[in-house]
Design a protein around this motif. Structure first.
Motif, mmCIF file in Angstrom:
data_model
loop_
_atom_site.group_PDB
_atom_site.id
_atom_site.type_symbol
_atom_site.label_atom_id
_atom_site.label_comp_id
_atom_site.label_asym_id
_atom_site.label_seq_id
_atom_site.Cartn_x
_atom_site.Cartn_y
_atom_site.Cartn_z
ATOM 1 N N VAL A 123 0.838 -1.200 0.000
ATOM 2 C CA VAL A 123 0.000 0.000 0.000
ATOM 3 C C VAL A 123 0.873 1.251 0.000
ATOM 4 N N LEU A 124 1.940 1.218 0.818
ATOM 5 C CA LEU A 124 2.852 2.367 0.865
ATOM 6 C C LEU A 124 3.483 2.583 -0.504
ATOM 7 N N GLU A 125 3.869 1.471 -1.140
ATOM 8 C CA GLU A 125 4.478 1.540 -2.467
ATOM 9 C C GLU A 125 3.568 2.295 -3.437
ATOM 10 N N VAL A 126 2.268 1.974 -3.382
ATOM 11 C CA VAL A 126 1.311 2.638 -4.273
ATOM 12 C C VAL A 126 1.155 4.103 -3.896
ATOM 13 N N MET A 127 1.174 4.374 -2.578
ATOM 14 C CA MET A 127 0.997 5.769 -2.140
ATOM 15 C C MET A 127 2.136 6.660 -2.608
ATOM 16 N N PHE A 128 3.301 6.039 -2.886
ATOM 17 C CA PHE A 128 4.434 6.823 -3.372
ATOM 18 C C PHE A 128 4.111 7.509 -4.688
ATOM 19 N N SER A 129 3.088 6.974 -5.383
ATOM 20 C CA SER A 129 2.811 7.489 -6.722
ATOM 21 C C SER A 129 2.144 8.848 -6.696
ATOM 22 N N PHE A 130 1.807 9.342 -5.500
ATOM 23 C CA PHE A 130 1.129 10.628 -5.452
ATOM 24 C C PHE A 130 2.024 11.729 -4.910
ATOM 25 N N PRO A 131 2.517 12.629 -5.790
ATOM 26 C CA PRO A 131 3.346 13.730 -5.296
ATOM 27 C C PRO A 131 2.524 14.581 -4.326
ATOM 28 N N GLY A 132 3.157 14.989 -3.215
ATOM 29 C CA GLY A 132 2.464 15.722 -2.170
ATOM 30 C C GLY A 132 1.761 16.973 -2.660
ATOM 31 N N VAL A 133 2.459 17.743 -3.486
ATOM 32 C CA VAL A 133 1.896 19.007 -3.954
ATOM 33 C C VAL A 133 0.640 18.755 -4.793
ATOM 34 N N LEU A 134 0.679 17.694 -5.598
ATOM 35 C CA LEU A 134 -0.470 17.370 -6.439
ATOM 36 C C LEU A 134 -1.670 16.977 -5.589
ATOM 37 N N LEU A 135 -1.399 16.171 -4.559
ATOM 38 C CA LEU A 135 -2.476 15.750 -3.665
ATOM 39 C C LEU A 135 -3.075 16.974 -2.980
ATOM 40 N N ALA A 136 -2.211 17.908 -2.599
ATOM 41 C CA ALA A 136 -2.685 19.114 -1.926
ATOM 42 C C ALA A 136 -3.598 19.913 -2.850
ATOM 43 N N MET A 137 -3.254 19.962 -4.136
ATOM 44 C CA MET A 137 -4.097 20.704 -5.075
ATOM 45 C C MET A 137 -5.443 20.021 -5.241
ATOM 46 N N THR C 288 -0.232 9.853 -13.848
ATOM 47 C CA THR C 288 0.176 8.794 -14.772
ATOM 48 C C THR C 288 1.607 9.031 -15.254
ATOM 49 N N ALA C 289 1.899 10.273 -15.637
ATOM 50 C CA ALA C 289 3.251 10.584 -16.108
ATOM 51 C C ALA C 289 4.263 10.325 -15.003
ATOM 52 N N PHE C 290 3.933 10.737 -13.773
ATOM 53 C CA PHE C 290 4.822 10.574 -12.631
ATOM 54 C C PHE C 290 5.123 9.094 -12.394
ATOM 55 N N VAL C 291 4.064 8.288 -12.387
ATOM 56 C CA VAL C 291 4.241 6.854 -12.147
ATOM 57 C C VAL C 291 5.038 6.208 -13.275
ATOM 58 N N LEU C 292 4.719 6.591 -14.527
ATOM 59 C CA LEU C 292 5.421 6.014 -15.672
ATOM 60 C C LEU C 292 6.913 6.334 -15.620
ATOM 61 N N VAL C 293 7.236 7.620 -15.386
ATOM 62 C CA VAL C 293 8.650 8.010 -15.359
ATOM 63 C C VAL C 293 9.370 7.263 -14.243
ATOM 64 N N ASN C 294 8.737 7.199 -13.065
ATOM 65 C CA ASN C 294 9.371 6.493 -11.946
ATOM 66 C C ASN C 294 9.650 5.039 -12.285
ATOM 67 N N THR C 295 8.660 4.382 -12.896
ATOM 68 C CA THR C 295 8.845 2.971 -13.244
ATOM 69 C C THR C 295 9.950 2.811 -14.278
ATOM 70 N N LEU C 296 9.908 3.654 -15.319
ATOM 71 C CA LEU C 296 10.914 3.549 -16.373
ATOM 72 C C LEU C 296 12.316 3.724 -15.813
ATOM 73 N N VAL C 297 12.471 4.718 -14.940
ATOM 74 C CA VAL C 297 13.788 4.991 -14.373
ATOM 75 C C VAL C 297 14.262 3.825 -13.520
ATOM 76 N N ASP C 298 13.334 3.293 -12.736
ATOM 77 C CA ASP C 298 13.664 2.170 -11.867
ATOM 78 C C ASP C 298 14.135 0.975 -12.684
ATOM 79 N N VAL C 299 13.362 0.671 -13.721
ATOM 80 C CA VAL C 299 13.723 -0.457 -14.586
ATOM 81 C C VAL C 299 15.043 -0.166 -15.300
ATOM 82 N N GLY C 300 15.180 1.073 -15.773
ATOM 83 C CA GLY C 300 16.404 1.447 -16.492
ATOM 84 C C GLY C 300 17.633 1.311 -15.613
#
Lengths: 296, 325, 314
Positions: A123-137, C288-300
């Motif tokens: 779950v934490l891994e998935v939560m990483f996908s949300f940048p803080g500033v974006l969530l705040a907006m 989506t862009a954020f997640v994609l870039v992160n994944t690509l970089v990690d794999v790379g």
């Protein structure tokens, strides 16, 4: 915030245990002064931070108004001092909420282990996908702009970072003999965690809280800069940087520069102090058997 | 004398925490063409530092006095390309191949890098050469190995790769810094045998560093014994092992376990080995020597020519006379 | 290797699904009904309300609504802007170019400037190193909006080298207009990359395998490039990738400060004007862009390390 946390953790590997060093002491002093000013500053300022007088718009410093005026003729010193309070209280709430929730999640996951631990980790891994500033907006759009929305959004966004750090430390601590000894003595899990495990993690938690305070300050200032955090006319350093921008274009950069300078100074201080607090355990001293240059 | 390698009065001082720290003190020795010389000593005696001085791979702030000549050329005068060329011609076989080979580059890259840079060989030609030499050092499926990465090879294989990389430079002098210490006992013997055989076949000179007196004696023509950054005794290997002259060598020789002699307890040398910076005045061994006299504490004994070599002990003749009675 | 890639792909899908759910749920947990949220507190004529109800399937249950919304989003239909009465997808498409250009420009700066200064500091201990260490320590702490204001004050207002506001027209003018924003966005990230480059290159230079290369007479420049920098590339690229990903969210800051008509600036103004469909749409695109870039970089970065591949295979 994502990126810099890694470096700062890495940069923390400096020799020397114990004392903060001259730089650490300086940073602590800067923070202490800021806290004192935020607490008593608004009473010190002679002028009302919200009283505008357009006759003095962008006015230069005068006796009693040592920093001059902003675009609406408000006293800059008074606004900086009142702004200090919101600019420090906001991050404090973010860190308090984020650290409490993150630590609680981490300790429970580390204590229970097994499926709960792996579930929490994913779950934490998935939560990483949300940048803080974006969530705040997003939160500001849903609940309306304001400091409260921003604080909650950022606290939630920080939880995965905090929880991941604390979890690995808590797992290591959980397997230490003294914890097992306490279990054998029949103490409850909750008591052991609260009375023994968490207190032993306190140095780590303090260092992390200090570092995250710096990040929270920047992120909150960004949200306020957008107009989605602290609402004008309330004074806040992020708001002041934004409202001073028109002044910058007209050649009166004082408001933006002063507020921005305060932010940078405090963020540097929090970073330095956080690094120093996390120092000391890992000493990395490579054996330098290398002379620079093949030509040496 | 002028051999392939001459070290004259070499003294090396490292920049220490608070004061300069000597690691080598007045070391002299020489190696003739095709000759193997063993350099034996306990840890901290300055063996590895001697090798590092030869290839000029000393830590920053190190000071070097005396001179080192390779085929008559003073290394201290070399700079830039000339120094690199000289380094390329006396490859070091390092102790721990796992750490000393770049883990993210393939074995082929490691072997061909120097060939392609120094000899301007094409990749294909360099790989052909590398495969041939891998074959010689007993690495099977050489072609496939070139595509593999260090972590895919065992320690023994990796040390053979290291030896191959040294041989690829077509050197006249090998510097081997405890080449088998990091390996399993069983692989040690194999790797040692391969190295020894190829060295003799090609008539290469070698400076062989080890802490094992017997191993040095087995594969080297002469053996030098170091203690606290100085040379104590240099002699033909066989006689050094059989009839050590210096009390330190004698102590080392009796301290080793043996299959022939049955002992209840291994003899040890009293005290701990000293590094050069801790060495007392006079003879460096005087704190641990069973035959110490007042004169040993006053003046540092010079290396004197005696029998088939040199020894740095003032009491050699007396002690020999006693032991012959 | 294949197993690893499949695992990462599954993780990516799950992450995207959860993120989209978070973005969508915002509409339903908002105080008041979804219709009011979409309307952003405006009173709408009945025919507009009918359009919204149909477009967002507001008469369907929550999960059906989500599934339909996601299905539409995947096909490029992100709903309707309440303020401009246009398709969100079109509005996003017309602004995405600026943001992409800005991020690519900033990425180039981060990599070139960051690695160059890091390498310089690693190779020149002493004065140069100390200067780089101190400078980067300060720049790391400068938030992008402060950097933006400072750059405007110095290079636009003070020196007049670059324009302070706007996007410009044509390629070169566009580059000129994007230069200050890109530097403002890149500053802290470049400093971070410089610090990591410095420490990891220096660590490599002290490692035994680098000594081996030097002892084999390989020229120093080649040793640095082929060994120290190559091995340090693993941590450097991981970190650079993370900073680039974080710039996706931070681009809003500089777009706003420099009056650029990009996605981020539009997201902020949509949030301020409570144009919820636009907020949702842009958030989805950015996450989506954020997640994609992160994944690509990690794999790379994983691909750069041969040790890892074996570990996965066996």
């Amino acid at each position: 915030m994502t990126a810099t946390s890694v470096v700062r953790a890495r940069a923390g590997a400096r020799a020397g245990r114990g004392g903060l060093g001259p730089l650490g002491v300086t940073a602590a002093t800067v923070i202490a002064v800021a806290v004192v000013l935020a607490a008593i500053g608004p009473e010190l300022a002679s002028a009302d931070p919200n009283a505008s007088d357009f006759a003095h718009a962008y006015g230069p410093p005068t006796p009693g108004h040592p920093l001059g005026y902003d675009s609406q003729g408000r006293d800059l010193l008074a606004r900086l001092l009142t702004g200090a309070r919101t600019s420090l209280l906001g991050p404090l709430w973010v860190v308090a909420l984020g650290m409490t929730a993150g630590t609680a999640i981490a300790v429970v996951a580390a204590w229970r282990g097994g499926w709960l631990d792996s579930m929490v980790s994913s779950v934490l891994e998935v939560m990483f996908s949300f940048p803080g500033v974006l969530l705040a907006m997003l939160v500001a759009a849903v609940f309306g702009p304001g400091l409260t929305s921003a604080v909650f959004a950022l606290a939630v966004a920080y939880i995965p970072y905090i929880a991941r750090l604390v979890r690995s430390a808590a797992v290591a601590e959980r397997h230490k003999p003294y914890i097992q000894a306490l279990e054998v003595q029949g103490l409850g899990a909750f008591t052991i965690c609260l009375r023994h495990l968490v207190p032993n993690l306190l140095p780590l938690l303090a260092a992390q809280a200090t570092l995250f305070f710096g990040y929270a300050m920047v992120d909150l200032a960004i949200v306020s800069f957008f107009g989605l955090g602290v609402q004008p006319p309330d004074a806040d350093w992020g708001v002041m940087v934004a409202s001073g921008q028109s002044g910058v274009l007209q050649g009166y950069p004082a408001e933006s520069l002063l507020a921005g300078g305060c932010i940078v100074l405090l963020v540097v201080a929090f970073n330095v102090l956080g690094e120093r607090l996390s120092d000391g355990r890992r000493v990395h001293r490579p054996w330098r058997l290398f002379r620079r240059g093949g030509t040496a | 004398m002028s051999g392939i390698l001459d070290i004259d009065h070499l003294t090396v001082t490292l920049a220490g925490e608070d004061r300069p720290k000597p690691v080598l003190s007045d070391v002299s020795m020489s190696i003739a063409e095709g000759e193997a010389v063993g350099l034996v000593g306990e840890s901290g005696s300055g063996k590895s530092m001697t090798v590092r001085s030869i290839i000029r791979l000393l830590p920053p702030g190190a000071r070097m006095e005396g001179n080192i000549r390779v085929r008559g050329v003073d290394l201290g005068t070399l700079r830039g390309a000339a120094l690199r060329k000289m380094r390329a011609e006396m490859p070091v076989i390092f102790q721990d191949p796992r750490a000393h080979i770049n883990p993210v580059r393939s074995v082929g890259d490691f072997l061909t890098e120097a060939l392609r840079i120094h000899r301007r060989m094409s990749r294909a030609a360099a790989e052909d050469r590398a495969a041939d030499v891998l074959d010689e050092v007993g690495v099977s499926e050489a072609r496939r190995r070139l595509r593999q990465y260090p972590h895919e090879l065992s320690g023994g294989l990796l040390q053979r790769v290291m030896i191959a990389s040294a041989l690829l430079a077509e050197p006249r002098l090998l510097l081997a810094d405890e080449p088998t210490t990091a390996l399993d006992v069983t692989t040690q013997a194999e790797v040692m045998a391969v190295m020894d055989e190829l060295r003799r076949e090609r008539g290469l000179a070698m400076l062989f560093i080890t802490h094992d007196l017997e191993l040095a004696a087995a594969i080297c023509d002469r053996t030098a014994v170091m203690y606290a950054g100085r040379v104590m005794e240099v002699r033909a290997s066989a006689s050094l092992l059989e009839r050590p002259l210096h009390p330190y060598t004698a102590a080392l020789a009796t301290a080793r376990p043996s299959i022939e002699r049955k002992v209840d307890r291994l003899t040890t040398i009293p005290g701990r080995p000293l590094s050069a910076f801790e060495a007392p005045d006079g003879c460096a061994f005087n704190t641990r020597c069973a035959h110490v006299r007042e004169s040993c504490r006053e003046q540092r004994p010079e290396l004197r020519t005696l029998l088939d070599g040199q020894v740095a002990c003032v009491r050699v003749e007396e002690l020999q006379a006693v032991s012959h009675d | 290797m294949t197993a690893y890639l499949i695992r990462r792909a599954i993780m990516l899908m799950v992450t995207l699904l959860v993120s989209s759910f978070v973005v969508f749920t915002g509409l339903s947990i908002a105080p008041g009904n979804p219709l009011a949220t979409l309307a952003g507190g405006r009173s709408l004529p009945p025919e507009s309300i009918q359009v919204l109800v149909e477009r967002y399937n507001l008469d369907e249950p929550f999960f059906i609504r989500y599934a339909m919304w996601l299905g539409n989003a995947v096909q490029g239909d992100l709903g309707l802007s309440i303020t401009l009465r246009q398709d969100v997808s079109d509005l996003i498409a017309s602004r995405a170019g600026t943001t992409i250009a800005l991020i690519i420009y900033a990425t180039v700066i981060v990599l070139v400037v960051g690695v160059a200064f890091g390498l310089l500091a690693a190779l020149r201990p002493g004065l140069v190193d100390s200067l780089v260490v101190i400078a980067t320590a300060v720049v790391v702490a400068v938030p992008p909006f402060v950097a933006a204001i400072a750059l405007i004050g110095i290079f636009a207002v003070g020196l007049g080298w670059f324009p302070a506001l706007g996007g410009g027209s044509g390629f070169w003018d566009g580059i000129r207009h994007l230069t200050l924003p890109a530097f403002a966005l890149a500053a802290a990230a470049a400093a971070t990359v410089a610090r990591v480059t410095r420490t990891s290159v220096r660590r490599q230079l002290h490692l035994e395998h680098v000594q081996t290369a030097v002892s084999r007479g390989i020229p120093y420049a080649t040793v640095v490039r082929r060994h120290a920098l190559r091995n340090a590339a693993i941590p450097i690229s991981t970190l650079a990738g993370m900073t680039v990903a974080s710039m996706i969210a931070l681009s809003a800051v500089v777009e706003r400060a420099f009056g650029l008509n990009g996605l981020g600036a539009y997201l902020v103004s949509a949030a301020l004007s409570k144009d919820f469909a636009v907020v949702q749409g842009i958030s989805l695109v950015l996450v989506t862009a954020f997640v994609l870039v992160n994944t690509l970089v990690d794999v790379g970065a994983t691909m750069l390390d041969p040790r890892f591949q074996l570990g996965r295979r066996s």
